[in-house]
Design a protein around this motif. Structure first.
Motif, short mmCIF file in Angstrom:
data_model
loop_
_atom_site.label_atom_id
_atom_site.label_comp_id
_atom_site.label_asym_id
_atom_site.label_seq_id
_atom_site.Cartn_x
_atom_site.Cartn_y
_atom_site.Cartn_z
N TYR A 55 0.83 -1.21 0.00
CA TYR A 55 0.00 0.00 0.00
C TYR A 55 0.86 1.26 0.00
O TYR A 55 1.96 1.29 0.58
CB TYR A 55 -0.90 0.04 1.24
CG TYR A 55 -2.00 -1.00 1.25
CD1 TYR A 55 -3.26 -0.71 0.73
CD2 TYR A 55 -1.76 -2.26 1.79
CE1 TYR A 55 -4.27 -1.67 0.74
CE2 TYR A 55 -2.77 -3.22 1.80
CZ TYR A 55 -4.02 -2.93 1.27
OH TYR A 55 -5.01 -3.87 1.29
N TRP A 77 -3.86 3.17 0.26
CA TRP A 77 -4.55 2.72 -0.95
C TRP A 77 -3.60 1.80 -1.71
O TRP A 77 -2.37 1.87 -1.54
CB TRP A 77 -5.04 3.88 -1.81
CG TRP A 77 -4.01 4.89 -2.23
CD1 TRP A 77 -3.40 4.97 -3.44
CD2 TRP A 77 -3.49 5.96 -1.44
NE1 TRP A 77 -2.52 6.03 -3.46
CE2 TRP A 77 -2.57 6.65 -2.24
CE3 TRP A 77 -3.71 6.41 -0.13
CZ2 TRP A 77 -1.85 7.76 -1.79
CZ3 TRP A 77 -2.99 7.51 0.32
CH2 TRP A 77 -2.09 8.18 -0.50
N THR A 86 -4.92 8.41 -7.16
CA THR A 86 -5.73 7.35 -6.55
C THR A 86 -6.18 7.70 -5.14
O THR A 86 -7.22 7.23 -4.68
CB THR A 86 -4.94 6.03 -6.54
OG1 THR A 86 -4.41 5.79 -7.85
CG2 THR A 86 -5.83 4.86 -6.15
N TRP A 87 -5.41 8.54 -4.43
CA TRP A 87 -5.79 8.89 -3.06
C TRP A 87 -7.14 9.59 -3.02
O TRP A 87 -7.85 9.53 -2.01
CB TRP A 87 -4.71 9.76 -2.42
CG TRP A 87 -4.47 11.07 -3.11
CD1 TRP A 87 -3.64 11.30 -4.16
CD2 TRP A 87 -5.08 12.32 -2.80
NE1 TRP A 87 -3.68 12.63 -4.53
CE2 TRP A 87 -4.56 13.28 -3.71
CE3 TRP A 87 -6.00 12.74 -1.85
CZ2 TRP A 87 -4.95 14.61 -3.69
CZ3 TRP A 87 -6.37 14.07 -1.82
CH2 TRP A 87 -5.86 14.99 -2.74
N ALA A 90 -9.63 6.10 -4.01
CA ALA A 90 -9.69 4.80 -3.34
C ALA A 90 -8.94 4.74 -2.02
O ALA A 90 -8.56 3.66 -1.57
CB ALA A 90 -9.13 3.73 -4.29
N SER A 91 -8.71 5.88 -1.37
CA SER A 91 -8.04 5.89 -0.08
C SER A 91 -9.00 5.44 1.02
O SER A 91 -10.22 5.61 0.91
CB SER A 91 -7.53 7.30 0.24
OG SER A 91 -6.99 7.38 1.54
N GLU A 92 -8.44 4.85 2.07
CA GLU A 92 -9.22 4.50 3.26
C GLU A 92 -8.39 4.80 4.49
O GLU A 92 -7.15 4.68 4.47
CB GLU A 92 -9.66 3.04 3.24
CG GLU A 92 -8.53 2.04 3.15
CD GLU A 92 -9.01 0.60 2.99
OE1 GLU A 92 -10.24 0.39 2.85
OE2 GLU A 92 -8.16 -0.31 3.00
N SER A 124 -13.69 7.55 -0.93
CA SER A 124 -12.36 7.85 -0.42
C SER A 124 -12.45 8.56 0.92
O SER A 124 -13.27 9.47 1.09
CB SER A 124 -11.59 8.73 -1.42
OG SER A 124 -10.30 9.05 -0.93
#
Length: 377
Positions: A55, A77, A86-87, A90-92, A124
């Protein structure tokens, strides 16, 4: 409008802001202070901080729990996708735990996962900042959403992709609450700080830096952007301040059309970290242009007695991207962002940064992690 009229209007606005903040309109200058971090960073151990092999890891906010362990909230992510953008897609937010402030931290759980595109933060969650309000723990963060299918190929996530454009424009600030740092966390259906037309934050709000004050009121420094005419349809970033009487009350932006540091147009800031002590308010940020510090993305420190008028610290540069590691090797980090300072008994004990290897630029890094640097007492 004449210059005199502008001056009168500015004075009225400042008086109104100070009144809401509970400050006296008759100000005393805070004065420039000594940088509390200058010369106090210990050598960095390579094993410190928090990393995950598969990640990208970013951000970092830490609090000590009732059992004496340190809980770190960070963003992650998958590395199969590019770091940027992508942050935003699809970040968590995750939680990691350590026995010491500097770590190393061990992954424990996903705190705020994806929860569906119909939610404002459904795709996100990012920029975690942990604080406590009474008996409740409050996690401030940035959320975003988009109506598309989850990306399956890295080529779908270019900086000019629809994912990036929509994900960026949907960035908003919100909170989650819990009775313990280990959760469970309650998320809300609406952000606490939305955008507003014809303001410097009409396009997005992000990078929350909260401060719970002794009277229960909340100050929130944040980053905003307004709409632009050309791709990526956003202005330069500006810093704002919001206020609420309590965590349950509505947040009001105190400077709708007058961003903080608006008189310093030659520089941009982001990644604020806000704290308060007997000397006043202090604001640590990243210098985007290098024109304030002379170093690209170095740290800059400001002080204030009221939250509206800020003076730069006399040391000017609060920290450098060049770090010294345990083997005495000096490394210029590719990125050094999202500063967070852990205080214990009123003293700063450890600094945390989101960092990356490489020569600089998200596209040139091969790994990212949260780095922890103990501070000498």
């Amino acid at each position: 409008m004449s210059q005199k009229q502008n001056s009168i209007l500015s004075a009225i606005r400042r008086a109104a802001l100070l009144s809401m903040l509970g400050c006296s309109v008759s100000l005393m200058s805070y004065g420039q202070q000594n940088n509390p971090f200058h010369g106090k960073m210990e050598k960095v151990k390579y094993s410190n901080g928090f990393a995950m092999e598969d990640y990208w890891v970013w951000c970092g906010s830490v609090m000590k729990d009732e059992q004496g362990k340190y809980q770190l909230f960070a963003s992650r992510w998958p590395k199969k996708f590019p770091f940027h953008p992508t942050w935003m897609v699809a970040s968590e937010i995750v939680r990691a735990e350590a026995e010491k402030p500097e770590g190393p931290y061990e992954f424990k759980e996903v705190v705020l996962p994806a929860r569906g595109p119909q939610y404002w933060d459904g795709r996100s969650t990012h920029n975690p900042s942990i604080t406590k309000y009474g008996n409740k723990y409050v996690l401030f963060y940035m959320g975003s959403t988009h109506p598309f299918d989850d990306p399956s190929d890295a080529e779908q996530l270019g900086v000019n992709s629809v994912y990036a454009t929509v994900g960026r424009s949907n960035k908003r600030i919100g909170i989650a609450t819990a009775d313990a740092l280990t959760g469970p966390w309650t998320r809300y259906d609406d952000p606490i700080l939305n955008t507003k037309p014809n303001t410097f934050y009409s396009f997005l709000t992000s990078n929350p830096a909260p401060l719970i004050r002794k009277d229960g009121s909340v100050l929130l420094i944040f980053k905003g952007r307004s709409y632009g005419q050309k791709y990526p349809f956003q202005s330069k970033q500006r810093i704002g301040i919001a206020y609420a009487k309590s965590i349950q009350d509505t947040f009001s932006v105190l400077n709708h059309n007058l961003p903080l540091f608006s008189d310093q147009e030659y520089s941009e800031f982001e990644d604020p970290f806000l704290w308060e002590d007997e000397g006043g308010l202090h604001l640590l940020m990243k210098d985007m242009s290098s024109k304030m510090t002379g170093e690209h993305h170095a740290g800059v420190l400001f002080h204030s007695s009221d939250g509206i008028h800020w003076e730069m610290d006399k040391d000017r540069k609060a920290y450098s991207r060049t770090l010294t590691f345990e083997d005495d090797k000096k490394i210029i980090m590719g990125q050094l962002e999202r500063p967070f300072v852990l205080f214990e008994k009123g003293k700063p004990v450890c600094m945390f940064f989101a960092t990356m290897d490489g020569k600089g630029g998200f596209e040139n890094g091969t790994k990212s992690w949260n780095i922890a640097i103990p501070l000498i007492d």
